[in-house]
Design an enzyme around this catalytic site. Structure first.
Site, mmCIF file in Angstrom:
data_model
loop_
_atom_site.group_PDB
_atom_site.id
_atom_site.type_symbol
_atom_site.label_atom_id
_atom_site.label_comp_id
_atom_site.label_asym_id
_atom_site.label_seq_id
_atom_site.Cartn_x
_atom_site.Cartn_y
_atom_site.Cartn_z
ATOM 1 C CE LYS A 15 0.910 1.177 4.487
ATOM 2 N NZ LYS A 15 1.647 2.404 4.915
ATOM 3 C CG ASP A 140 -1.332 -1.079 8.491
ATOM 4 O OD1 ASP A 140 -1.159 -2.020 9.281
ATOM 5 O OD2 ASP A 140 -0.411 -0.583 7.817
#
Length: 280
Positions: A15, A140
């Site tokens: 990401k 996350d």
């Protein structure tokens, strides 16, 4: 639904944090954030085989990381404890994403492990349950569980899906690992940013509050950032780094820039993805 690739690998994508603001610090020491996550098509590959003896065995993983500290092993163990399942698995990972780079590789590996074992062990858990289990492994991890580019708040767990442009990125990896704990504990870190809206982000507010600290503490990161700036790459830091990235309008433009990397820095070209490659 997530599914393995043609070769049987379960994909764990990187990401990028396209923006990161720190709004304050909670009583428990965690920071209140605003950030935007987008996936890229650079992935670790996990191969998982059920075992009949009930053991969780990692046969290949990140260099220098003992199995008991590896997030894929911890994810498998957390899933068993949460469900009472006594199944086993053999895990082999082809590690591509750098550690300490701000690309979320460990969290992504954990999320992919939860999805894969939910299917391989026939547990039938929904995404919300997997995200709850994943949150115990890292703030996350739920982003990777849900597999959608998102606006995130809180400590990163309050997630709103978003649809973004999917440009080409040149991601640079300076020859250093950044300590997230050191950055967040730095006395000069900005911790009182004013909250913004998604409209502000779309209008160009892409600030990362960690950049000033990382820039000062890690000259190698600063050098890569400055080089991207010099070629018009609109550089940004992902998370606390060490990786920095530039945005390009086409794959050829990104690859032309990649062919001119400064000495001592490696990098790769990747496409932004609003939907995680794990989901096909």
């Amino acid at each position: 639904m997530p599914r393995p690739a043609a070769d049987g690998a379960w994909l764990a994508p990187a990401k990028l944090n396209l923006m990161l603001r720190i709004l304050g610090r909670r009583d428990d020491g965690y920071h209140r954030l605003q950030t935007v996550f987008q996936f890229i098509d650079r992935v670790d590959r996990l191969y998982l085989e059920p075992r009949a003896d009930g053991r969780i065995v990692r046969v290949a993983g990140p260099p220098g990381v003992p199995p008991e500290q590896d997030l894929v092993v911890r994810a498998a163990d957390a899933l068993r404890r949460a469900t009472g399942c006594d199944a086993g698995v053999e895990i082999r990972m082809q590690k591509v994403l750098p550690m300490g780079g701000g690309l979320g590789g460990g969290s992504s590996d954990a999320a992919t492990t939860l999805h894969a074992l939910n299917r391989l062990w026939g547990l039938g858990l929904d995404v919300d349950t997997l995200a709850h289990i994943g949150l115990s492994l890292g703030a996350d991890v739920p982003v990777f569980i849900r597999g959608q580019a998102c606006w995130a708040e809180g400590v990163g767990e309050d997630i709103t899906p978003v649809s973004l442009q999917e440009p080409w990125y040149l991601v640079l990896r300076p020859p250093v690992e950044v300590s997230t704990a050191a950055v967040f504990n730095d006395p000069e870190l900005t911790r009182d940013s004013v909250a913004i809206t998604m409209r502000d982000f779309v209008a160009g507010d892409h600030r990362n509050d960690c950049l000033a600290v990382v820039y000062r503490r890690y000259p190698n990161v600063a050098a890569c950032f400055d080089w991207l700036d010099s070629i018009g790459g609109a550089p940004r830091l992902t998370g606390t780094g060490a990786c920095v990235f530039g945005t390009f309008g086409s794959e050829p433009a990104a690859r032309q820039a990649a062919a001119r990397l400064p000495a001592g820095c490696t990098g790769f070209v990747a496409r932004g993805c609003n939907r995680s490659p794990l989901f096909g």
